[in-house]
Scaffold this motif. Structure first.
Motif, short mmCIF file in Angstrom:
data_model
loop_
_atom_site.label_atom_id
_atom_site.label_comp_id
_atom_site.label_asym_id
_atom_site.label_seq_id
_atom_site.Cartn_x
_atom_site.Cartn_y
_atom_site.Cartn_z
N GLU A 183 0.83 -1.28 0.26
CA GLU A 183 -0.26 0.05 0.02
C GLU A 183 0.99 1.30 0.13
N PRO A 184 0.58 2.29 -0.55
CA PRO A 184 1.58 3.69 -0.42
C PRO A 184 1.38 4.23 0.91
N ILE A 185 2.70 4.60 1.09
CA ILE A 185 3.08 4.97 2.41
C ILE A 185 2.64 6.47 2.53
N PRO A 186 1.92 6.88 3.51
CA PRO A 186 1.46 8.25 3.62
C PRO A 186 2.97 9.21 4.21
N GLY A 187 2.72 10.36 3.32
CA GLY A 187 3.71 11.23 3.62
C GLY A 187 4.17 11.65 5.26
N GLY A 188 5.27 11.35 5.76
CA GLY A 188 5.77 11.80 7.06
C GLY A 188 5.68 10.70 7.84
N PHE A 189 5.12 9.50 7.46
CA PHE A 189 5.58 8.19 8.08
C PHE A 189 6.75 7.54 8.23
N ASN A 190 7.46 6.98 8.98
CA ASN A 190 8.68 6.43 9.21
C ASN A 190 8.67 5.40 9.88
N PHE A 191 8.54 4.14 9.33
CA PHE A 191 8.49 2.84 9.87
C PHE A 191 9.28 2.12 9.08
N THR A 192 10.35 1.58 9.58
CA THR A 192 11.40 0.86 8.90
C THR A 192 12.07 -0.25 9.48
N LEU A 193 12.52 -1.19 8.84
CA LEU A 193 13.00 -2.46 9.26
C LEU A 193 14.12 -2.84 8.14
N SER A 194 15.18 -3.54 8.85
CA SER A 194 16.20 -4.20 8.03
C SER A 194 15.75 -5.54 7.59
N PHE A 195 16.16 -5.73 6.20
CA PHE A 195 15.94 -7.13 5.69
C PHE A 195 16.81 -7.31 4.44
N ASP A 196 17.53 -8.37 4.42
CA ASP A 196 18.35 -8.54 3.30
C ASP A 196 19.28 -7.43 3.12
N ASN A 197 20.00 -6.87 4.23
CA ASN A 197 20.78 -5.93 4.20
C ASN A 197 20.38 -4.37 3.50
N GLN A 198 19.01 -4.42 3.62
CA GLN A 198 18.09 -3.10 2.88
C GLN A 198 17.14 -2.60 4.12
#
Length: 792
Positions: free
Chosen positions: A11-26
């Motif tokens: 789904e599109p990521i709304p502007g200003g959202f910053n949820f991240t996770l590292s997977f396969d060195n990315q």
């Protein structure tokens, strides 16, 4: 510029959202904390191969606390007993799993559950979206298993097959076994037949010929005693009812040919046709199996009634909550209904106020405000408040139960569809029997008694209703396969015969002609301090706290998260919050303390000043206007029957110009309107999507529903459209007309062939061997003509 998309659900990521996770060195980005949590669970559980091999995005789903509380109700002993089967120390259950999109999803679910030591067996079918599980329920509660699935993005609930579905699967397995027997034996007997045929020309010793015939006889016995048995049973039922159905000539041809061949084998005279017996039976079984498989696929695409009928309830005994089975509630019981839960029985609210979603029962998505003293219905969903409800009647006698009972009554009143092939079969069989008897008498008493038996056999074999029997089933099977490729599933093949005769098309409104959900139609901004996007973003942020259907209309407008504090929900009225030290209210004019004549549904005030007025609508599906115009041009009479009593029904009538429109219809009134059309001699199709449409489904000649419709609608409708577009209705009508033409061509050829071959066979010019070739050629021509349907 293309918006970033969520790694988990795409789904599109709304502007200003910053949820991240590292997977396969990315660093992977997510649209919300829920998707991030699910991905973290999958990766940390050692199941990261799911992301490497999946072919479809995952579903966007997180486990709220309210759902966790609901899942715990399945652990109650009487609830678990209603949805599972006990096998010693183990418990067996089938789960309906929402969110499965590909084989990788099935692999992920199996891997996740197999990590539990108490799980003995788990298999997931990605096509049917069901999970079969055997585990130790005394050590691992069902709620734990359902929570583990929710943690990786799949919502599961117990699946209980109804008696009709169980019987259907049993019959399907029987067809598969008969098909296997007739197919295997056909291959074996055909090999022996080739040796016998070539032996007639090249010379074969009598002992070898007799040996091959006896082996053929033994191999054919399972076919005539097991595989062909349903034809005999059907023929016998027809004869007892004084009706000559198609299975009468089928049975006559199969068993007459078998006994004639057995006679020739025992007394070493005449020809044997065991391969014809096996092949004929196999071809007929193959057609019936394909028809059953198409209906099976249609059934698998539906969800079971348990997802509609409430399963569990929270019973208050001495003011103490206790989870019980909803089936065991009785009049006078008091139940507790939490926000987001399904109301388990019809009753009266004795404490609390809220709003309820009754769309599953009425088809209308506008929430209904509920307060102390109001009536609530089983199957509806409580939105905001905590309710105590006094049960007025048990589940079986509830409004939902009455709708199901009503559809059973209309089912028994549904007009029977006369099959043209059955009519032709009665006419054909009567005359064929007379001709066969007359042929035997003519040859036995006047011409040549030694040839009488075999010439009579030639008459029956040459005129064997192979082509006639295959004329409709093969065309229907090919038409079903063609429609399946287009995303149209037909569960009853007789529908194809009725569709070309239709005169009236009846449509439900909400969820059928419209998209079935609120959307923003118009925004009026008062003043210039705030822009339209600012207003909608502010409302979307605030509405995140609500489960009300209106809140979902603003979800797409959430672009930037805003700091909100002191948020309070006034059940059924609105929401107020603090934003940058300003009092913000969203809701009705009364909640916002506005004195206005505006008919807007939602108002936004900041510090008691009206900033915006918003009008909502249930948008018409984009394909509907052009579809309605083409159907009207094709000569159909168009009718709209809707439970909606609002002005939108009249607006839609003005836009689409139906020939007839009734609004504010109850399920009973819809049935009455359709029955009135039927009594006037019209052929009626009903297209709907809600539980309230199901009684009308059975009153109409043909019923159609969408894949997005209610589970009960998908279970009961004759036709299921697997794509969220009613534009497929036009292709369904066109394909049925084409299939009807092919069936007529097949019947004309079958009748023409028999009119040509009968005089030749009676005159003795057609030997049994030539008769088999003629029968096979006519059958091949019919099948080849039917295969043209697959090319469309």
């Amino acid at each position: 510029m293309t918006a970033e998309r969520c790694f988990h659900c795409n789904e599109p990521i709304p502007g200003g959202f910053n949820f991240t996770l590292s997977f396969d060195n990315q660093q992977r980005q997510f649209c919300c904390a829920g998707c991030q949590a699910i991905a973290d669970t999958i990766i940390s559980s050692g199941l990261s191969d799911y992301y490497r091999f999946r072919t479809e995005p995952a579903s966007r789903y997180a486990l709220p606390k309210e759902l966790a509380d609901t899942l715990a109700e399945y652990d109650a002993p009487d609830v678990l007993a209603d949805v599972s089967v006990q096998q010693g120390d183990l418990t067996e259950i089938s789960l309906s799993v929402t969110g499965i999109s590909c084989a990788a999803c099935a692999w992920l679910i199996e891997k996740q559950l197999r990590q539990l030591n108490t799980v003995h067996q788990v298999t997931v079918n990605s096509a049917t979206q069901r999970c079969h599980l055997i585990w130790q329920a005394d050590k691992t509660p069902l709620s734990v298993i359902l929570s583990k699935l929710a943690a990786i993005g799949y919502q599961a609930s117990p699946f209980v097959a109804d008696n009709e579905e169980q019987a259907f699967k049993t019959e399907l397995n029987r067809f598969l076994k008969r098909l296997a027997v007739s197919g295997i034996m056909t291959m074996q007997v055909m090999m022996l037949a080739v040796a016998l045929y070539f032996g007639d020309y090249t010379g074969i010793e009598a002992s070898h010929q007799g040996y091959l015939r006896w082996i053929s006889l033994v191999l054919t016995l399972p076919v005539v005693l097991y595989a062909a048995l349903p034809f005999v049973q059907s023929a016998w039922r027809g004869i007892k009812a004084r009706q000559l159905n198609m299975d009468v000539p089928v049975s006559l041809a199969v068993y007459y040919t078998f006994f004639a061949s057995a006679y020739a084998t025992v007394f070493r005279t005449g020809e044997v046709y065991f391969e014809s017996v096996c092949m004929f039976t196999f071809l007929l079984q193959l057609g019936k199996f394909f028809e059953y498989r198409a209906r099976s696929r249609a059934r698998d695409a539906t969800s079971n009634l348990l997802k509609i009928m409430p399963v569990a309830a929270t019973l208050l005994q001495d003011n103490q909550p206790q989870a019980v089975s909803a089936k065991r509630l009785r009049a006078g019981d008091v139940i507790l209904v939490k926000p987001g839960e399904t109301i388990a029985a019809d009753g009266i609210i004795i404490s609390g106020n809220s709003s309820a979603d009754e769309s599953m029962l009425t088809g209308e998505y506008a929430a209904v405000e509920k307060q102390c003293g109001d009536k609530v219905l089983a199957g509806s969903t409580n939105h905001d408040g905590l309710l105590q409800v006094k049960v007025s009647q048990p589940l079986a006698a509830s409004h939902l139960g009455q709708i199901i009972a009503l559809q059973q009554r209309t089912l028994s009143q549904k007009p029977a569809v006369l099959q043209k092939t059955d009519q032709l079969a009665r006419y054909f069989v009567e005359r064929l029997l007379v001709i066969a008897v007359a042929t035997f008498a003519l040859w036995y008493f006047w011409l040549d008694a030694d040839r009488a038996f075999w010439i009579t056999l030639s008459v029956l074999v040459a005129t064997c209703p192979c082509a006639l029997s295959l004329a409709a089933p093969t065309a229907v099977t090919c038409a079903l396969a063609s429609l399946n490729r287009r995303g149209i599933l037909i569960k009853h093949s007789t529908v194809l015969d009725v569709l070309p005769q239709l005169t009236h098309l009846v449509f439900d409104k909400t969820g059928t002609l419209t998209e079935g959900r609120f959307s923003v139609a118009e925004v009026k901004i008062n003043g210039s301090e705030y822009s339209r996007s600012d207003v909608l973003n502010l409302i979307a942020n605030i509405e995140q706290f609500s489960e009300h259907p209106i809140a979902r209309a603003f979800k797409p407008y959430l672009t930037v998260p805003l700091p909100l504090t002191e948020t309070e929900i006034s059940v059924g009225a609105g929401i107020q919050t603090n934003y940058n030290n300003m009092l913000v209210k969203i809701g009705s004019s009364a909640f916002c303390k506005l004195s206005t004549s505006s008919d807007a549904m939602v108002f936004l005030t900041i510090n008691e000043v009206c900033i915006a007025e918003i009008w909502l609508q249930d948008a018409v599906r984009p394909e509907v206007p052009s579809l309605i115009a083409r159907l009207r041009t094709a000569g159909y009479k168009l009718v709209m029957l809707t439970g909606d009593n609002s002005a939108q029904a009249q607006q839609l009538q003005q836009q689409l110009q139906f020939d007839l429109m009734h609004k504010g219809c109850t399920p009973e009134q819809k049935v009455m309107e359709i029955e009135h059309l039927v009594r006037d001699g019209h052929k009626v199709l009903m297209l709907g999507d809600g539980i309230n449409d199901n009684p009308a489904f059975h009153a109409a000649h043909v019923s159609v529903t969408l894949e997005t419709g209610s589970d009960l609608s998908k279970n009961q409708a004759d036709v299921l459209l697997l794509q969220p577009s009613i534009g497929l209705l036009e292709h369904l009508l066109a394909e049925s007309s084409h299939a009807q033409n092919v069936i007529k061509q097949n019947l004309y050829w079958s009748a023409g062939y028999n009119l040509l071959i009968i005089p030749l066979a009676v005159a003795g010019f057609v030997s049994p061997y030539i008769a088999v070739l003629g029968m096979s050629f006519s059958s091949l021509l019919v099948v080849s003509n039917s295969l043209r349907l697959l090319k469309k």
